[in-house]
Design a protein around this motif. Structure first.
Motif: not given
Length: 642
Positions: A423-450
């Protein structure tokens, strides 16, 4: 026809003559494709603005409440503090298939309140609203009618939690795009809507249904309208009707996959299944498709993707074997949980291997995942329930494509999703941040519970193509721009699916090319075209679950040799990951034992014994260490104990 007096701006900021006549598809000056973004203007005040009005010197009113943004490259007006009216749209961002997104606001001098504009509304590329469910009901097939009702029922809980259930009671608010229910906008509750209200809203549709199906749906409506109703029971009943009705249709599946390193990168960190002809002959085909896009460099990412792929193949084979033994239909919730459990095991295999190899920071390997599994549940004489399950982590994508539309089925796990969902940004607004397309999760980055895995269920009830791809193809909206050139010839029989796969690889190299590219196409048909000879997909030959003690454990883990272009060091690491005991002891973080203990108990007491066996074989030291923390009676069940 559009009037040539109306103009739309070229989205290219460097274009020196950006004005183009509405109706053109590319810029007359710089040949950039023009963007036609039709928006839904909410509220009674917006409904009173007549067509051909220009609002805020930017938006063209095409029809009542349908506006065209003539300057789509500009960020819309967004207040610094987002008003409450927009928050529910942000919370429901992951439901993009059914719920529109908040675009921005605008105002008129004669109107006191700002008007909320929505994108991704059920409006087609010509500015026309998709038909309502009421208008489409009589022409729809029985399975599609039930599928629509099932989707509405799945939306009931999340919308009720946000006091928006009223949105599902307004027939004019429920549009349909083929199989998919799409809401025009969200409506705050007036009073406290109940399941009884929802059941009553279905009565008019049920009366228009053919007799046999109408009788079954009448029972569902009566259950909903009882003073003491149970949503879980109602869900189960309508799911049984949906699956048994869908199973009366034939199902033909044809699959093709390919991967390429791209025109810039020399090594390929993607892993793709199927890819070789021997894959097509595998017992899992044509039901299973997997794409993993490795992260961590060519000595990590490609190992992580291959490790995840091989483990998933094993676990999906075991899952199909377990399902094949069932005499009753399994619910979507249960099957989603089973698939998620398998993903958690795979994640912890990669995550533990990072620890065992003492990888830190950017050296840690990981992988995205998109996987489809067609599950042929059977009941009595029915051969296939037409269920398709889609699992997703990261930014690899899945699309459903017919001759009439292309639908993105997944939502990228990136910073945009996080910012919007919180709830921090609208979609078009969020696209403007420099790290917009940086991944927040992938297999192996953290334990499964997270990790939050996305597992969805779909019903194959029309001819179409399921496209899975890594971001080497999906970047820059390449699929959305080009799908008609490749998918329609496949659906009409003018292009072979294997050739289409290679053509998409070629297109990605020409238009993107900066990344590895993987593509899998699954052609799904529920009717045999007169001009084509289609061989029905054989039912998967199921290998029964193996006992926990087998003479040749490695034969169960690696069902066929891995033939890739891995570097020598990466292949050695992969071999180590699959076969050797690690030399460095694990140091589990605080809380890890409890989490893995819970996972072990679920696997031991549930039906996924082979998944547990896979974990033991793929990561024996971490498995043994956790086993030693279990109670004595449970520890006796662990394989390989001394």
């Amino acid at each position: 026809m559009f009037s040539t007096q109306r103009v739309i701006n070229c989205p290219n900021p460097e274009c020196d003559q950006p004005l183009n006549a509405v109706g053109e598809t590319i810029c007359d000056r710089c040949y950039t494709p023009l963007i036609y973004r039709y928006l839904w203007a909410t509220g009674k005040q917006a409904a009173e603005i007549p067509p051909e009005t220009k609002v805020a010197n930017r938006y063209e009113v095409i029809k009542p409440q349908i506006w065209l943004d003539t300057q789509p490259a500009l960020l819309p007006d967004i207040p610094a503090e987002l008003p409450n009216i927009v928050i529910p749209y942000l919370r429901l961002y992951s439901e993009h298939l059914h719920i529109p997104q908040a675009y921005g606001f605008t105002s008129l001098a004669e109107i006191e309140d700002d008007i909320l504009l929505l994108e991704n509304a059920p409006i087609d590329e010509t500015g026309c609203i998709y038909p309502t469910i009421t208008d489409s009901w009589k022409q729809a097939s029985p399975v599609r009618q039930i599928y629509w009702l099932w989707q509405i029922l799945q939306l009931w809980t999340p919308l009720s939690a946000l006091e928006l259930a009223q949105s599902l009671l307004l027939a004019d608010n429920l549009c349909v795009q083929g199989w998919c229910i799409r809401l025009l906008e969200l409506h705050q509750n007036t009073g406290q809507p109940t399941l009884q209200d929802l059941g009553n809203s279905w009565r008019n549709w049920v009366t228009l249904t053919e007799t046999t199906l109408s009788q079954k749906l009448d029972i569902i409506v009566e259950l909903m309208c009882q003073p003491e109703n149970d949503l879980e029971i109602i869900n189960t009943k309508i799911n049984e009707i949906l699956l048994t009705t869908a199973a009366e249709l034939p199902l033909y599946l044809t699959i093709s996959g390919a991967t390429d390193s791209g025109s810039v990168i020399k090594h390929n960190e993607d892993a793709c299944y199927p890819i070789h002809q021997r894959d097509i002959d595998d017992q899992l085909q044509p039901r299973l498709a997997i794409i993993c896009d490795g992260i961590g460099g060519h000595e990590g990412g490609e190992v992580a993707s291959q490790l995840a792929l091989q483990s998933l193949k094993l676990q999906m084979r075991a899952l199909l074997a377990e399902i094949d033994e069932q005499t009753e239909l399994l619910t979507p919730n249960l099957l989603c949980q089973q698939i998620e459990s398998c993903l958690r095991v795979v994640n912890n295999v990669v995550w533990s291997r990072n620890d065992e190899q003492k990888r830190q920071g950017k050296e840690r390997m990981a992988t995205t995942l998109v996987m489809s599994l067609q599950i042929p549940q059977k009941r009595e004489q029915l051969e296939n329930s037409h269920e398709l399950y889609l699992a997703h982590v990261g930014d690899s994508r899945a699309y459903w494509i017919t001759q009439n539309y292309c639908q993105l089925l997944t939502v990228d796990d990136d910073m945009v999703k996080r910012e919007v969902g919180l709830g921090k940004s609208l979609y078009r607004q969020a696209l403007q941040i420099p790290e917009a397309k940086a991944l927040t999760q992938a297999l192996g980055t953290k334990e499964a519970e997270f990790l939050n895995f996305s597992v969805q269920r779909f019903i194959i009830e029309e001819d179409g193509i399921l496209l899975l791809c890594s971001d080497g193809l999906s970047d820059r909206n390449l699929v959305e721009q080009s799908w008609q050139d490749y998918a329609i010839p496949v659906l009409t029989g003018d292009l072979d699916i294997a050739d289409a796969t290679q053509e998409l690889i070629k297109l990605a190299n020409e238009k993107n090319g900066q990344d590895n590219i993987s593509v899998i196409l699954t052609l799904c048909r529920v009717a045999k075209p007169a001009s084509m000879a289609i061989i029905p997909a054989p039912p998967a030959e199921i290998i029964p679950p193996q006992p926990l003690a087998v003479p040749d454990a490695e034969a169960l883990i690696i069902t066929d040799p891995i033939e890739t272009d891995l570097t020598a060091s990466s292949q050695a690491l992969l071999d180590l990951s699959l076969t050797e005991e690690p030399t460095a002891p694990l140091k589990p973080s605080k809380g890890k034992g409890l989490v893995l203990l819970a996972g072990l108990l679920v696997l031991l007491l549930g039906s996924t014994t082979v998944s547990l066996f896979a974990w033991w074989q793929l990561s024996p030291q971490s498995f043994s260490q956790i086993c030693r923390q279990l109670p004595q009676k449970v520890r006796e069940l662990c394989p390989g104990r001394e």
